[in-house]
Structures are given as C-alpha cells and as structure tokens.
Design a protein around this motif. Structure first.
Motif, PDB file in Angstrom:
ATOM      1  N   UNK A  20      17.172   7.310  20.029  1.00  0.00           N
ATOM      2  CA  UNK A  20      17.990   8.295  19.321  1.00  0.00           C
ATOM      3  C   UNK A  20      17.147   9.439  18.758  1.00  0.00           C
ATOM      4  N   UNK A  21      15.815   9.255  18.728  1.00  0.00           N
ATOM      5  CA  UNK A  21      14.922  10.314  18.245  1.00  0.00           C
ATOM      6  C   UNK A  21      14.374  11.163  19.377  1.00  0.00           C
ATOM      7  N   UNK A  22      14.776  10.856  20.610  1.00  0.00           N
ATOM      8  CA  UNK A  22      14.302  11.613  21.752  1.00  0.00           C
ATOM      9  C   UNK A  22      13.564  10.722  22.731  1.00  0.00           C
ATOM     10  N   UNK A  23      12.963  11.355  23.740  1.00  0.00           N
ATOM     11  CA  UNK A  23      12.209  10.631  24.760  1.00  0.00           C
ATOM     12  C   UNK A  23      10.723  10.649  24.412  1.00  0.00           C
ATOM     13  N   UNK A  24      10.110   9.474  24.441  1.00  0.00           N
ATOM     14  CA  UNK A  24       8.700   9.348  24.092  1.00  0.00           C
ATOM     15  C   UNK A  24       7.992   8.497  25.140  1.00  0.00           C
ATOM     16  N   UNK A  25       6.683   8.689  25.303  1.00  0.00           N
ATOM     17  CA  UNK A  25       5.927   7.763  26.146  1.00  0.00           C
ATOM     18  C   UNK A  25       5.768   6.427  25.425  1.00  0.00           C
ATOM     19  N   UNK A  26       5.567   5.339  26.140  1.00  0.00           N
ATOM     20  CA  UNK A  26       5.442   4.032  25.476  1.00  0.00           C
ATOM     21  C   UNK A  26       4.262   3.951  24.512  1.00  0.00           C
ATOM     22  N   UNK A  27       3.256   4.797  24.703  1.00  0.00           N
ATOM     23  CA  UNK A  27       2.109   4.799  23.797  1.00  0.00           C
ATOM     24  C   UNK A  27       2.465   5.340  22.413  1.00  0.00           C
ATOM     25  N   UNK A  28       3.624   5.997  22.286  1.00  0.00           N
ATOM     26  CA  UNK A  28       4.036   6.579  21.008  1.00  0.00           C
ATOM     27  C   UNK A  28       4.962   5.672  20.209  1.00  0.00           C
ATOM     28  N   UNK A  29       5.187   4.462  20.681  1.00  0.00           N
ATOM     29  CA  UNK A  29       6.051   3.535  19.950  1.00  0.00           C
ATOM     30  C   UNK A  29       5.545   3.291  18.528  1.00  0.00           C
TER      31      UNK A  29
END
Length: 304
Positions: free
Chosen positions: A282-291
């Motif tokens: 819900x906050x947008x698309x992120x790479x898995x490293x940004x979890x």
C-alpha cells in the motif's frame, strides 16, 4: 490469508468486551485473550498477520488507564480494533490494488499461482479499466486452489489458461510477468507463500521474467528465515494420497501401516529475495531489499 482468519483476534476481543464487568481490563482481559490465542494456535499455527494483529490488541489493552470508566475503555478498544481492520487490511488492500494495476499493460500474459484474493482483485480492476491481457493460472496438488481463481476470472470474462506446476518450464516462454500473493514477507526479503511458489519464481527468474509480489504491510515481520523447514505449517498428509477423479490410484492408501514411510505436506514455501523483482504494498512498489525500511519507517505502533 483468508480475511475472516485475519479478523479472528478482533472478533474474539469483541466477545470478551461483553464478559468483563467490574474487573480491571488491562489485567484480566490479557489473561483471557491468552486463553483464546492458545485455542487458535491449537486449531492452526498462527500466521504472521494474525500474530501482528494479536500484538496490536495486546498493546492497546496494556495502554488502558485504570482510571478510565469500564464502558469508555471498552468503546475505545473496539474503536481502535476497527481502525486497525479498516486501515491495515481493507484500505491497504484497495491502495495496493491501485498500485499493482499500474504494472499491468495491454497484451500482457500474466502468470499467477494458486489462489490469492489480492491477485484476483488486481486482475479484476485491470479488466474494469479496459486493459487487455491474458492470465495463466498455475496450480498444483493437493489443494488445487487455483481452480477457484480460474472460475472467478472466467466469470468476469478474463481470458485464462490453466496449467499445473509441472508445466512451468513450457508455459513460461509465453509469460510476460508473474504476479504472486504472499502469506508473509520477512525482514531479509524472503517471502512465505503457498508451497510451489518458490519453484514458479525460480523458473521465472531463469527465463528473465519479472516476479511481482503483492502483499500488505500487516503481513511484514522482523524475523529472518532462510528455508521452509525451520518454521512452516503442516497440512493433512492424507491429502497427498488422494487424486481427484482417480479412485483407482491407491498406491498410498495404507501408508500409515507402512514402516519407515512418512508423508510431508508443507503448506508454505520460502522464496528467496533473489527471485523477486518487486514487492507491491500500500506504500508503493519496493525491491525486496527495502523491506527493513518499511518495517522501520511505517510501523505505527511498537510491537511487544
């Protein structure tokens, strides 16, 4: 995860709100909640989303001021639980769907695995927006959950192809991107999803197809897991002995009587971050490293 399961802590909590009369809620309700949680664990291992919801409820209970009148305290707690449900689950789903639909383009061939209500809502929204695409629904035994998704998509006029997991290497050449749901996203970028999802993601990565995970942040957790054995849910092993519409397949019918034979029916896979292109939240698309960034910056309430 089923929404009813996600709301189970809130439903149990609402029940207890009518039980405690003349007692200190911050002390006595916690004990009763623990009893209810033990019952849930006995029925089925807690998922990450259920664990996060329970932590939130316990945190709000611990914050109750003993000086506040019992009725007012109950109303405030119920309001906070409803807010959690609306913001973290209902509203988050709607925003996530909007973010994910932007990744669907005309003439796409989208592969999805098993059944995910979020993925269904994404594909349905894309269809309503007039986007032209085709869906490959991949499935596997023993649950064959993809059939439910296939029926829903066809009922809304979405073109579909249905294949089993063993056809992944064949069908992947037709696919432009992979959309997968998730049961949990861990801080090291590992995604817990239906058993078989890791194989789908690995095959997509090997053929240079983007793998997009769609998951709300209430399913995010700080723990780290590197494999599917350390922590998992075990399904009914007898399901592995049954083949739909094939009553003649009885090779494992009496497996419990066979010495040295055991059946392992794992429910979830651990999907390494190396196989994941994007995680849509819900906050947008992120790479898995940004979890870890999401866990740190957007955790509105500290866990206990």
């Amino acid at each position: 995860m089923n929404l009813n399961i996600a709301l189970a802590p809130g439903c149990l909590f609402s029940f207890f709100m009518h039980v405690f009369v003349g007692k200190v809620l911050s002390r006595d309700l916690t004990q009763q909640l623990n009893n209810a949680i033990q019952f849930l664990v006995h029925c089925r291992p807690l998922s990450v989303s259920m664990g996060n919801a329970i932590k939130y409820v316990k945190l709000q209970v611990s914050k109750i001021d003993p000086a506040v009148h019992e009725v007012d305290a109950k109303e405030e707690l119920v309001a906070k639980i409803n807010t959690y449900i609306q913001e973290k689950i209902v509203f988050a789903d709607n925003v996530l769907v909007t973010n994910a639909v932007a990744k669907v383009y005309d003439d796409d061939v989208i592969l999805t695995y098993s059944f995910s209500s979020v993925i269904f809502n994404i594909l349905l929204r894309a269809k309503k927006e007039g986007k032209k695409f085709r869906v490959v629904v991949m499935d596997s035994r023993p649950q064959l959950e993809g059939r439910a998704l296939l029926r829903r998509l066809l009922s809304h006029g979405i073109a579909c192809t249905y294949v089993l997991l063993n056809a992944a290497s064949y069908i992947m050449s037709e696919v432009t991107k992979v959309f997968l749901g998730a049961s949990a996203v861990l801080s090291n970028g590992t995604v817990m999803s239906r058993a078989g999802s890791a194989a789908v993601a690995m095959m997509a990565t090997a053929t240079s197809k983007p793998v997009i995970i769609c998951c709300e942040t209430y399913k995010f957790h700080e723990k780290v897991q590197l494999d599917s054995i350390t922590a998992n849910e075990l399904g009914d092993p007898s399901m592995l002995t049954q083949v739909a519409r094939r009553p003649d397949v009885t090779a494992l019918q009496d497996w419990e009587q066979q010495p040295g034979l055991g059946l392992l029916n794992l429910v979830y896979d651990a999907m390494p971050q190396d196989y994941i292109t994007l995680v849509v939240t819900e906050f947008g698309a992120i790479p898995p490293t940004s979890v870890p960034v999401i866990l740190r910056e957007y955790r509105q309430e500290p866990t206990i």
